[in-house]
Design an enzyme around this catalytic site. Structure first.
Site, PDB file in Angstrom:
ATOM      1  N   GLU A  59      -4.055  -5.659   0.252  1.00  0.00           N
ATOM      2  CA  GLU A  59      -4.051  -6.052   1.658  1.00  0.00           C
ATOM      3  C   GLU A  59      -5.372  -6.773   1.932  1.00  0.00           C
ATOM      4  OE1 GLU A  59      -2.650  -2.998   4.548  1.00  0.00           O
ATOM      5  OE2 GLU A  59      -2.610  -1.719   2.763  1.00  0.00           O
ATOM      6  N   ARG A  98      -5.139   7.346  -9.292  1.00  0.00           N
ATOM      7  CA  ARG A  98      -6.155   6.434  -8.778  1.00  0.00           C
ATOM      8  C   ARG A  98      -7.551   6.861  -9.251  1.00  0.00           C
ATOM      9  NH1 ARG A  98      -5.805   6.560  -2.445  1.00  0.00           N
ATOM     10  NH2 ARG A  98      -7.315   4.874  -2.750  1.00  0.00           N
ATOM     11  N   LYS A 127     -13.327   1.993   4.286  1.00  0.00           N
ATOM     12  CA  LYS A 127     -13.777   0.813   5.033  1.00  0.00           C
ATOM     13  C   LYS A 127     -14.555   1.217   6.280  1.00  0.00           C
ATOM     14  CE  LYS A 127      -9.768  -2.012   3.703  1.00  0.00           C
ATOM     15  NZ  LYS A 127      -8.800  -0.964   3.330  1.00  0.00           N
TER      16      LYS A 127
END
Length: 651
Positions: free
Chosen positions: A119, A345, A355
């Protein structure tokens, strides 16, 4: 063997020095760092050769014994393995065995097509490096191709800077996208398929609010039975009419959204009538104001995979439950069905990757920006000087399984250090310089030394530096008062200067009365001591360059900033950046810069291909460094990449 070593060492002899023509020429003993006569070096090499033969004989006896035992057992004898740090990691290994090999064998098709679908709403971090390495590497290993697809379905969060940074990062890691595509390229096709899904009575327009939807899905902690929304009972015609009204801007955001009619009784939440389209009153960076509605990830992702003919859709385990809805939608619309599989992950402890928290660090000016070398965004790791090849080796060393991996920063740095040890040149750097005047060095003043960039890798070549009567050493390498457990320079004490003709002995020093700092040290050559206990680095006055050195430590004091007392911001390490504004680097730096990148690998695969961070080197006895992007022709700024193995404490 001895002659070969002597010939190699002879390259380091002093040239053009105004010395006695009858005096023996000096060459470097690379093992001790001393400059000695050829005769002395031959004696030493002969002695070492005997010792090496003796050790080899011991090893041979062990190998024979092992081979004999193995032969008796019917097994092949074991081979001696080289040191791990000297052997490059096979970055293809993770595709040859284990989880990713099993994934391919589930669908062993050719050609393979994968995709990396970020994204574009933020900078990639170290965890994304694993996703890039897996998706691009899997396709490359199997002779296929990988798309770079921007999942740009949320115009509220997307900015052009992220698109550019993501593509640049992928290429820096050494991968070339087969095609660069955008989910928004398929907006019309996706809309048409949404109408088709409504026509199949498998989607409906819903007007429920968040509380109503939560109740339909079982309420708080699933305390009540699940039930389907009443809007699911609308006719196909009514749903089509409402959906087109959504498209035409007749609804405001959150007044209506399209839901897939899945199975509310399924135990998997990803089958509880997920949203397919929502109204957003925001222009899109590529399509402008054409669309008032935008597809969700759950609707877009599997269909774009289908459009692009993806054979293996590889994603992290947070999407394992989504596999059911992924397959349901493709089956329902009767389109080509890719195979989705999920791997664990990668994350790092001792830092933050979200973020929101990264933005707060930037906004509060705690760090220099999103690419501050203390962060673990990939643009920050790159600026710090970490080579792309080291990141790929790190991913491969960890392997790929279905388990999530949380790794300590020190483990990441171990891989970087091993990689740099075998791939970058050596130079001499002094962080906090203090001058040493060698009073009896007139005969060697201005003499030229030829020095190898690496004692282990002759292919790196060599460079020339000049020895001068005044040299600079690091302030930490001198003590005003000597002690038995101290082996560097002190009054009356001898220390070796790396690659200098003789060790030096300090005779006196002067201090600034105001600051109490030593301002100059006087010394003489100690021509009697052949093997000082310690050698230190130095920088001469001829050709050296002043530079600013930024030594980076971990940004946070603990392994879990989120759990720190007073909140994560209270865990900031005040010593995370230490700046040495007056450091000195030897003249060989110019040659290292000219020949960058170091090494030529991944996205820095040829001369001149790479930014300033590709100018990397080991500062002997100090650390590994890279050139910072803020450097100019007039000002050199260096970032510490990682410390040396021996950097815990010096004596």
């Amino acid at each position: 063997m001895t002659d070969a070593v002597v010939d190699a060492a002879a390259k380091l002899q002093l040239a053009d020095a105004p010395v006695d023509p009858n005096a023996p020429k000096l060459v470097l003993d690379e093992e001790t760092g001393e400059m000695v006569s050829k005769g002395e070096l031959k004696k030493r090499m002969a002695k070492r050769a005997k010792k090496a033969i003796k050790e080899k004989n011991k090893d041979d006896k062990k190998n024979v014994a092992a081979a004999t035992a193995a032969a008796q057992d019917g097994a092949a004898p074991k081979k001696q393995n080289p040191k791990p740090e000297d052997v490059p990691v096979d970055t293809q290994a993770m595709f040859k065995q284990g989880f990713l090999n099993d994934v391919y064998n589930e669908r062993p098709v050719k050609p393979v097509f994968t995709r990396f679908p970020p994204e574009p709403n933020g900078f990639l971090h170290i965890g994304h490096a694993k996703a890039i390495a897996i998706n691009f590497g899997f396709a490359r290993y199997h002779g296929g191709n990988c798309y770079l697809r921007f999942d740009d379905t949320n115009p509220e969060a997307e900015e052009e800077i992220y698109f550019t940074a993501i593509e640049d990062t992928v290429r820096w890691l050494g991968f070339t996208p087969y095609k660069i595509t955008y989910s928004s390229d398929n907006f019309q096709k996706l809309y048409d398929l949404a109408e088709k899904l409504i026509g199949l009575d498998k989607a409906y327009v819903c007007h429920c609010n968040d509380d109503e939807i939560k109740l339909q899905r079982g309420g708080e902690k699933g305390a009540s039975p699940r039930f389907r929304c009443k809007h699911a009972e609308q006719s196909v015609e009514e749903n089509l009419h409402k959906f087109r009204d959504m498209r035409d801007g007749k609804y405001k955001p959150r007044e209506a959204f399209l839901r897939m009619k899945q199975d509310i009784t399924d135990g998997n939440p990803q089958m509880w009538d997920l949203a397919a389209y929502r109204v957003l009153d925001k222009p899109h960076h590529r399509t402008g104001s054409k669309w008032k509605i935008y597809p969700t990830y759950d609707f877009t992702h599997c269909l774009c995979d289908s459009f692009e003919g993806i054979t293996h859709s590889l994603c992290t385990t947070e999407f394992v439950l989504s596999r059911v809805s992924y397959e349901w939608l493709n089956k329902s619309l009767e389109v080509y069905e890719p195979m989705q599989r999920e791997y664990g992950r990668l994350s790092l402890s001792g830092t933050v990757l979200s973020k929101r928290k990264l933005k707060e660090l930037v906004d509060r000016k705690i760090v220099r920006g999103w690419d501050d070398p203390r962060l673990y965004t990939l643009i920050a790791v790159r600026r710090r000087g970490v080579p792309p090849g080291a990141i790929l080796e790190f991913v491969n060393e960890l392997g790929v399984t279905t388990s999530n991996t949380i790794i300590q920063i020190v483990r990441f740095e171990q891989t970087i250090r091993r990689y740099l040890e075998r791939t970058v040149p050596r130079l001499m750097l002094v962080l906090d310089p203090v001058p040493v005047v060698i009073e009896d060095a007139d005969e060697f003043d201005g003499s030229e030394l030829t020095v190898p960039f690496s004692s282990k890798n002759a292919a790196m070549g060599d460079h020339k530096i000049k020895f001068t009567k005044t040299v600079y050493i690091d302030r930490s390498d001198f003590r005003e008062v000597d002690s038995k457990d101290y082996f560097r320079l002190a009054p009356g004490k001898t220390v070796g200067l790396l690659q200098a003709p003789f060790p030096i002995k300090a005779t006196s020093f002067t201090k600034d009365e105001t600051t109490g700092k030593v301002t100059e040290i006087r010394a003489v050559f100690d021509r009697e001591t052949k093997k000082p206990k310690t050698f230190i680095q130095w920088v001469g006055t001829d050709g050296s360059r002043k530079c600013e050195v930024r030594v980076y430590n971990q940004l946070f004091k603990s392994e879990n900033p989120a759990g720190a007392e007073g909140g994560w911001l209270s865990d900031i390490n005040p010593e995370s950046e230490v700046v040495y504004p007056d450091a000195l680097i030897e003249s060989g730096f110019d040659e290292v810069k000219r020949r960058a990148p170091w090494p030529e690998a991944a996205g820095e695969s040829e001369l001149g291909k790479g930014g300033p961070e590709s100018v990397r080197f080991q500062a002997m006895r100090v650390a590994y460094f890279a050139l910072d992007k803020e450097s100019t022709d007039d000002k050199i700024i260096l970032n510490r990449i990682v410390s040396l193995k021996e950097d815990k404490e010096k004596n």
